[in-house]
Design a protein around this motif. Sequence first.
Motif, PDB file in Angstrom:
ATOM      1  N   PRO A 135       0.841  -1.215   0.000  1.00  0.00           N
ATOM      2  CA  PRO A 135       0.000   0.000   0.000  1.00  0.00           C
ATOM      3  C   PRO A 135       0.868   1.254   0.000  1.00  0.00           C
ATOM      4  CG  PRO A 135       0.055  -0.990   2.189  1.00  0.00           C
ATOM      5  CD  PRO A 135       0.765  -1.947   1.279  1.00  0.00           C
ATOM      6  N   ILE A 136       0.470   2.243  -0.800  1.00  0.00           N
ATOM      7  CA  ILE A 136       1.252   3.476  -0.914  1.00  0.00           C
ATOM      8  C   ILE A 136       0.334   4.690  -0.785  1.00  0.00           C
ATOM      9  CG2 ILE A 136       3.009   2.410  -2.367  1.00  0.00           C
ATOM     10  CD1 ILE A 136       1.709   3.744  -4.782  1.00  0.00           C
ATOM     11  N   ASN A 137       0.950   5.833  -0.480  1.00  0.00           N
ATOM     12  CA  ASN A 137       0.157   7.067  -0.476  1.00  0.00           C
ATOM     13  C   ASN A 137       0.138   7.684  -1.876  1.00  0.00           C
ATOM     14  OD1 ASN A 137       2.882   8.437   1.390  1.00  0.00           O
ATOM     15  ND2 ASN A 137       2.528   8.890  -0.765  1.00  0.00           N
ATOM     16  N   GLY A 138      -0.956   8.355  -2.181  1.00  0.00           N
ATOM     17  CA  GLY A 138      -1.067   9.100  -3.429  1.00  0.00           C
ATOM     18  C   GLY A 138      -0.535  10.504  -3.203  1.00  0.00           C
ATOM     19  N   LEU A 139       0.481  10.892  -3.948  1.00  0.00           N
ATOM     20  CA  LEU A 139       1.172  12.156  -3.702  1.00  0.00           C
ATOM     21  C   LEU A 139       0.536  13.300  -4.485  1.00  0.00           C
ATOM     22  CD1 LEU A 139       3.530  13.697  -2.441  1.00  0.00           C
ATOM     23  CD2 LEU A 139       4.951  12.964  -4.368  1.00  0.00           C
ATOM     24  N   ILE A 140       0.240  14.387  -3.767  1.00  0.00           N
ATOM     25  CA  ILE A 140      -0.306  15.600  -4.374  1.00  0.00           C
ATOM     26  C   ILE A 140       0.806  16.636  -4.440  1.00  0.00           C
ATOM     27  CG2 ILE A 140      -2.106  17.358  -4.269  1.00  0.00           C
ATOM     28  CD1 ILE A 140      -3.098  14.414  -4.549  1.00  0.00           C
ATOM     29  N   TRP A 141       1.208  16.984  -5.654  1.00  0.00           N
ATOM     30  CA  TRP A 141       2.322  17.907  -5.850  1.00  0.00           C
ATOM     31  C   TRP A 141       1.898  19.352  -5.617  1.00  0.00           C
ATOM     32  CZ3 TRP A 141       7.294  16.409  -6.751  1.00  0.00           C
ATOM     33  CH2 TRP A 141       7.479  15.072  -7.054  1.00  0.00           C
ATOM     34  N   MET A 142       2.873  20.182  -5.255  1.00  0.00           N
ATOM     35  CA  MET A 142       2.622  21.607  -5.075  1.00  0.00           C
ATOM     36  C   MET A 142       2.224  22.261  -6.400  1.00  0.00           C
ATOM     37  SD  MET A 142       5.740  22.844  -2.616  1.00  0.00           S
ATOM     38  CE  MET A 142       5.807  22.414  -0.870  1.00  0.00           C
ATOM     39  N   GLY A 143       1.417  23.292  -6.293  1.00  0.00           N
ATOM     40  CA  GLY A 143       0.987  24.049  -7.468  1.00  0.00           C
ATOM     41  C   GLY A 143      -0.134  24.982  -7.081  1.00  0.00           C
ATOM     42  N   ASP A 144      -0.819  25.537  -8.067  1.00  0.00           N
ATOM     43  CA  ASP A 144      -1.947  26.407  -7.720  1.00  0.00           C
ATOM     44  C   ASP A 144      -3.116  25.559  -7.246  1.00  0.00           C
ATOM     45  OD1 ASP A 144      -3.473  25.504  -9.988  1.00  0.00           O
ATOM     46  OD2 ASP A 144      -2.476  26.983 -11.245  1.00  0.00           O
TER      47      ASP A 144
END
Length: 358
Positions: A135-144
Amino acid sequence: MKSTRLKFDFFSRTLNFRFEAGTSRGVLKSRKVWWISAINPESAAIGWGEAAPLVKLSIDDRPDFEEKLKNILTKAEDLDWSLEENEVLDQVEKLVSWDLPSIRFGLEMAVLDWISGGKKRFFENDFRDEFKPIPINGLIWMGDRQFMLDQIEQKLSEGFDCIKMKIGAIDFEQELELLSTIRSNFSAEQIMLRVDANGAFQPDEALEKLQKLADLKIHSIEQPIRAGQWDEMARLCEITPIPIALDEELIGVREKELLLDRINPQHIILKPTLLGGFRETTEWIRLAENRKIGWWVTSTLESNIGLNAIAQLASFHQSKIHQGLGTGKLYHNNLQSPLSIEKGHIRYQDSVKWENPY
């Protein structure tokens, strides 16, 4: 003791991102990795490793990196390499100094892979041997705001039940709003929320921000304040309303026990490329578990060669918590591999063959 001589070579590839990857150190459009090969003329096997220092973060991100790599591999050809895993790790530790962690990791990979017959397997583990997903985390990248919201919606639609959001790129209140959007639709039992501040908070404002995050039932926050402020971080870990995970704080640290005892964090984040590979990461795990400190393993934008090694390490240590291994789909020109991400898990599909790096 059985041993062998090996010939080593290396070449680099620039990996191109599918999007502009926002980090606390700027926006990344590409990144360079070095692939290391290990061969013996009497065998058809080729062992592959990856040295992938991360710009502005790795302690071996340096102008003479390639020269250092070349010199080390030349010396490596003069060694009689053991065929036993622990002895190989001993040999790499003696050959490669502590301040070249990604080269240590790449050489560990290449030799152990050659010993396994060039099958991209480094040691016994359920991920590679039994095809057990992690199991892994879903990564949310920086941005607007809209870019981050679009990523959140995509990750949730793909079946992730653990979301990690990088914060510090936009206004903190907007970031709270994005996290609130998830939490208003999914309980903490349904979706685990992690945040990564990359040291963006000032020590005098950190506690107030942590209290606001705690209202959203955040699982943990990585590196809330800048690394190197041990006293401030220790105080924060003692009074924090949500668990704190050290990340950049571990990079380049040789006095592991002193750091863990001084700060006493709730968790640590382990990045083998930045810490020095299999041997160093395993030592961090041992020290953390002895102190009842949680841990998980995270990739740092490696190609699929490095990602595969990190996933096998996480599997070997049988961590049950979500790992940070969701970076395999980032690049246009990554190697084709048996690695896939499905429903919030990374998997090894033996039916898919590895692309030849050459």
